[in-house]
Motif scaffolding. Sequence first.
Motif, PDB file in Angstrom:
ATOM      1  N   ARG A 182       0.816  -1.200   0.000  1.00  0.00           N
ATOM      2  CA  ARG A 182       0.000   0.000   0.000  1.00  0.00           C
ATOM      3  C   ARG A 182       0.862   1.268   0.000  1.00  0.00           C
ATOM      4  NH1 ARG A 182      -4.020   3.110   2.407  1.00  0.00           N
ATOM      5  NH2 ARG A 182      -2.720   3.826   4.115  1.00  0.00           N
ATOM      6  N   GLU A 183       1.870   1.263   0.839  1.00  0.00           N
ATOM      7  CA  GLU A 183       2.701   2.464   0.896  1.00  0.00           C
ATOM      8  C   GLU A 183       3.539   2.616  -0.360  1.00  0.00           C
ATOM      9  OE1 GLU A 183       4.804   3.106   4.610  1.00  0.00           O
ATOM     10  OE2 GLU A 183       2.944   2.503   5.634  1.00  0.00           O
ATOM     11  N   ASN A 184       3.924   1.486  -0.921  1.00  0.00           N
ATOM     12  CA  ASN A 184       4.641   1.594  -2.188  1.00  0.00           C
ATOM     13  C   ASN A 184       3.763   2.227  -3.267  1.00  0.00           C
ATOM     14  OD1 ASN A 184       6.984   0.554  -1.203  1.00  0.00           O
ATOM     15  ND2 ASN A 184       6.682  -1.523  -2.016  1.00  0.00           N
ATOM     16  N   ILE A 185       2.509   1.826  -3.287  1.00  0.00           N
ATOM     17  CA  ILE A 185       1.586   2.423  -4.253  1.00  0.00           C
ATOM     18  C   ILE A 185       1.496   3.924  -3.995  1.00  0.00           C
ATOM     19  CG2 ILE A 185      -0.798   2.510  -5.061  1.00  0.00           C
ATOM     20  CD1 ILE A 185      -1.034  -0.472  -4.337  1.00  0.00           C
ATOM     21  N   GLY A 186       1.397   4.270  -2.725  1.00  0.00           N
ATOM     22  CA  GLY A 186       1.331   5.681  -2.364  1.00  0.00           C
ATOM     23  C   GLY A 186       2.573   6.438  -2.817  1.00  0.00           C
ATOM     24  N   ALA A 187       3.732   5.798  -2.670  1.00  0.00           N
ATOM     25  CA  ALA A 187       4.971   6.480  -3.039  1.00  0.00           C
ATOM     26  C   ALA A 187       5.036   6.702  -4.544  1.00  0.00           C
ATOM     27  CB  ALA A 187       6.178   5.658  -2.584  1.00  0.00           C
ATOM     28  N   VAL A 188       4.499   5.754  -5.285  1.00  0.00           N
ATOM     29  CA  VAL A 188       4.581   5.880  -6.739  1.00  0.00           C
ATOM     30  C   VAL A 188       3.479   6.793  -7.279  1.00  0.00           C
ATOM     31  CG1 VAL A 188       4.492   4.628  -8.923  1.00  0.00           C
ATOM     32  CG2 VAL A 188       5.670   3.615  -6.973  1.00  0.00           C
ATOM     33  N   PHE A 189       2.271   6.635  -6.779  1.00  0.00           N
ATOM     34  CA  PHE A 189       1.153   7.361  -7.381  1.00  0.00           C
ATOM     35  C   PHE A 189       0.516   8.417  -6.489  1.00  0.00           C
ATOM     36  CE2 PHE A 189       1.192   3.255  -9.656  1.00  0.00           C
ATOM     37  CZ  PHE A 189       1.471   3.751 -10.918  1.00  0.00           C
ATOM     38  N   GLY A 190       0.998   8.565  -5.313  1.00  0.00           N
ATOM     39  CA  GLY A 190       0.468   9.618  -4.461  1.00  0.00           C
ATOM     40  C   GLY A 190      -0.658   9.116  -3.565  1.00  0.00           C
ATOM     41  N   GLN A 191      -0.866   9.856  -2.491  1.00  0.00           N
ATOM     42  CA  GLN A 191      -1.878   9.457  -1.508  1.00  0.00           C
ATOM     43  C   GLN A 191      -3.281   9.501  -2.104  1.00  0.00           C
ATOM     44  OE1 GLN A 191      -1.207   8.184   1.534  1.00  0.00           O
ATOM     45  NE2 GLN A 191       0.891   8.283   0.768  1.00  0.00           N
ATOM     46  N   LYS A 192      -3.472  10.440  -2.992  1.00  0.00           N
ATOM     47  CA  LYS A 192      -4.811  10.620  -3.568  1.00  0.00           C
ATOM     48  C   LYS A 192      -5.265   9.324  -4.222  1.00  0.00           C
ATOM     49  CE  LYS A 192      -8.056  13.558  -5.274  1.00  0.00           C
ATOM     50  NZ  LYS A 192      -8.127  13.813  -6.707  1.00  0.00           N
ATOM     51  N   GLN A 193      -4.357   8.695  -4.941  1.00  0.00           N
ATOM     52  CA  GLN A 193      -4.699   7.449  -5.620  1.00  0.00           C
ATOM     53  C   GLN A 193      -5.138   6.387  -4.596  1.00  0.00           C
ATOM     54  OE1 GLN A 193      -4.366   6.203  -9.347  1.00  0.00           O
ATOM     55  NE2 GLN A 193      -5.919   5.222  -8.073  1.00  0.00           N
ATOM     56  N   LEU A 194      -4.435   6.353  -3.498  1.00  0.00           N
ATOM     57  CA  LEU A 194      -4.752   5.339  -2.479  1.00  0.00           C
ATOM     58  C   LEU A 194      -6.195   5.447  -1.992  1.00  0.00           C
ATOM     59  CD1 LEU A 194      -1.714   5.078  -0.056  1.00  0.00           C
ATOM     60  CD2 LEU A 194      -2.609   3.347  -1.613  1.00  0.00           C
ATOM     61  N   GLN A 195      -6.646   6.691  -1.903  1.00  0.00           N
ATOM     62  CA  GLN A 195      -7.981   6.889  -1.360  1.00  0.00           C
ATOM     63  C   GLN A 195      -9.082   6.290  -2.218  1.00  0.00           C
ATOM     64  OE1 GLN A 195      -8.042  11.094  -0.788  1.00  0.00           O
ATOM     65  NE2 GLN A 195      -6.371  10.953   0.692  1.00  0.00           N
ATOM     66  N   SER A 196      -8.774   6.042  -3.481  1.00  0.00           N
ATOM     67  CA  SER A 196      -9.833   5.522  -4.344  1.00  0.00           C
ATOM     68  C   SER A 196      -9.786   4.001  -4.449  1.00  0.00           C
ATOM     69  CB  SER A 196      -9.686   6.133  -5.736  1.00  0.00           C
ATOM     70  OG  SER A 196      -8.488   5.659  -6.319  1.00  0.00           O
ATOM     71  N   LEU A 197      -8.926   3.369  -3.657  1.00  0.00           N
ATOM     72  CA  LEU A 197      -8.735   1.922  -3.812  1.00  0.00           C
ATOM     73  C   LEU A 197      -9.410   1.111  -2.715  1.00  0.00           C
ATOM     74  CD1 LEU A 197      -4.928   1.870  -4.707  1.00  0.00           C
ATOM     75  CD2 LEU A 197      -6.891   2.081  -6.232  1.00  0.00           C
TER      76      LEU A 197
END
Length: 866
Positions: free
Chosen positions: A220-235
């Motif tokens: 999850r944090e890797n995804i955040g690092a690559v695509f930003g926190q905003k992206q995480l919120q939609s997952l």
Amino acid sequence: SVPSPQPAGAIRPIERASVHRICSGQVVLSLGTAVKELVENSLDAGATNIDIKLKDHGTELIEVSDNGSGVEEENFEGLTLKHYTSKIQDFSDLIHVETFGFRGEALSSLCALSDVTIFTCHKSAKVGTRLVFDHSGKITQKAPFPRQQGTTVSLQQLFYTLPVRHKEFQRNIKKEYAKMVQLLQAYCIVSKGVRINCTNQVGQGKKSCVISTAGSPSLRENIGAVFGQKQLQSLIPFVQLPPSEAVCEEYGLNPANMPQNLYSITGFISRCDHGLGRSTTDRQFFFINQRPCEPAKVVKIVNEVYHLHNKHQYPFVVLNIGVDSECVDINVTPDKRQILLQEEKFLLAILKTSLMEMFGSDVNKLNVNQRLLDIAGNLKKTLPEETEKPQAEMLSDSETENPSGEGKRIMALARLRKSFSLHQATESNFQSSKKVKQQHSSPRQRLLDTTGSTVKIQKTVLTKEAESCPKLDSKVSVPRRHLRKLEDAADSGFCSISESDAGCSTPEAGSCINSESAFNSEEELCSTEEQMEKECLKTSGCGKKSLDCDVQALGTEPKLGQVSDWTDQNKCSQEASSCSPRVKRFKSRNFKSEADDSKAGKYPEVKNTSVDVLVEVKKKTVPLEFSMKVLAERVKKLIQQQQKNTETENYRRFKAKISPGDNKVAEDELRKEISKDMFAKMEIIGQFNLGFIIAKLNSDLFIIDQHATDEKYNFEMLQQHTVLQGQKLIVPQNLNLTAVNETVLIENLEIFRKNGFDFVINENAPVTQRVKLVSLPTSKNWTFGPQDIDELIFMLSDCPGVMCRPSRVRQMFASRACRKSVMIGTALNVQEMRKLITHMGEIEHPWNCPHGRPTMRHIVSLDLIS
Ligand code: ADP
Ligand code: MG
């Protein structure tokens, strides 16, 4: 000559070094594979810190440094030998291989393709070593070199040993770069506890951050690092369910024989609320046992199920499929991205059941940060990321039936572009490839063949019923269908994503601050200039095209070139330098004069053509013998010959019937036989049934749908020339773009502006924060937003600098064009008909209207009648 001692036909082994060179190009195909192989080696060496340094996007230098195990002195020789690996010893090891590499091909291939230097220090060594290799992989220099434990592999001038590939590589570098970033993102996401950092430096400019992760132990944090926190919120996290009965039935599976616990799937996917997905498949990452790969059928099913719940978007996907290693074969292709999977249907059934449930149920409302409480007791074991901790090593594999995914992807993108953009490739090197492309049917034709509704429309086209515009609804679905096709054709998430989304880490990642655009400003400057030139060419539109035709027709015969010089003799002394501005001026003028190329157009055209050719002709300045008479005869002969040619072919040229089933053939024939300049030469016979124009060219009669053809022309003109009005936003909006997408945007600002999007760029802001949206296009009844920006970025990362439009703008133009075009039922006089036909010669694809209706068909050849 002396017969060679070896009979020509003898079968002999190719000399070893040559074999190596021949085959290496198949292991390392692209910038992406080169970087991937090096990163995999570092990961295999147990590195927790990997630094990737590119110079000029990788054309100059690719350098990957790690803090892994390092290489022992006794292994120096073996490092770069073909099929030398430390990872497996015999075939049986392959089944349980847990390293990325195992074929022992990467370093030896890279040696064959570039200048390789390796710096390494094993933990047992007192001091590091610098090794230089030749193209056959032999060490040519070896010297002590102080460094910390780990390895640095440095490649200079990738592909320079294969000259043709090298040129292509440099020409396509931005695409290659985008694909590489895409690939790297996958490794960044999946590598838990590994810090990966990639920078690029153009010329002597500042290094810019391409991607950077913080070495977090969570996906999850890797995804955040690559695509930003905003992206995480939609997952939402993937929640695995056993296949339902209905789904088993669909896949022909017997629930009784199903293997238990064969697959264990974890990951994240976009929630299906509209707006939370993406407008393209640019962020889809699939892994089998943590190995990035392209499992075509998995990709397909995931997107299909998502579409059921969010019709117009594509999900962000990160899915790792854990499976027993005995059930997969990773050794299918040298790049190990195609994987064969046993019991694949079972996997698909699990995916389908689980996704349907996730999207159908309340799960969808939970976001990643929330814990899934109790949907069903049996779900618990596969819950969210937190439970996802490094799982017991899984296996690997997936399957992809279609190894030519890449080719398809290119085709699909070409189609997508064609339908979305202006059809005007403007780079000169593009021009030739474009000609080839034109041989393929246009996207719309395919659409016609494949979509029932449009076919129906066509049936009625050449009849009176076609009067109105019966296609509003089919129209709306067109671009979407293209996107789907893209996805289908591409076979896999990776394939279909050409977008270059290099995520740079979130702003907090200090390393990104101060880094600037991946392309330095100098380059930006020239790219704008280039672009302006392109615009200029574009404005010239078909005027320029016909010019090219003339140049070819005349230019191929050198004598004729001289003629033009002669007609322009007085001006001949002018310097070449003055030519180009004149040509340009002419070009834009030519465009303005629109259709009236009939009389007045011809003369200046020839003149200017000669100016265009002048530079070359001047080189061979030789006093020429010249006789007007001889020349006139030659020209006459040439014309006669041409006429003869066309005459002899005449009766075979058009064979397709006027029927929906024959549309594709008919359009191919027209495309082949009718060149742009021929429209102007058509003779107007008259109007038929107040809806169609009958025209004659030589001995062929054509019927032209007045509404469809006018609509197509109006559409193309809108596409090319409309500058959409933007409306200022009250507050500038942050776009959360990845570093690479941000760069694509900045490099193509003009195109965005033409589409009504405007931005403020703050060069000093951290990467991913440099761009803020300040203006959006507006138009009655249409609203646009960041998704349209994503879509444009997607198209532009594939064809930088080429004017294109978001699909929704295109729809808007299509409906505008329809409304302003001549209706069926309107009587036309000869001039009006002439105008419509001349317009056909001024656009790229005059063969069907934006809604797919045919514009013109061949009726009969008079030769056949008499
Ligand atoms: P493969 O990865 O398939 O074994 P390669 O050609 O990629 O083949 O690498 C050959 C060998 O070189 C590897 O097996 C490994 O032992 C060694 N090697 C390559 N890169 C590194 C690295 N970064 N750190 C340590 N050893 C490495
Ligand atoms: Mg390797």
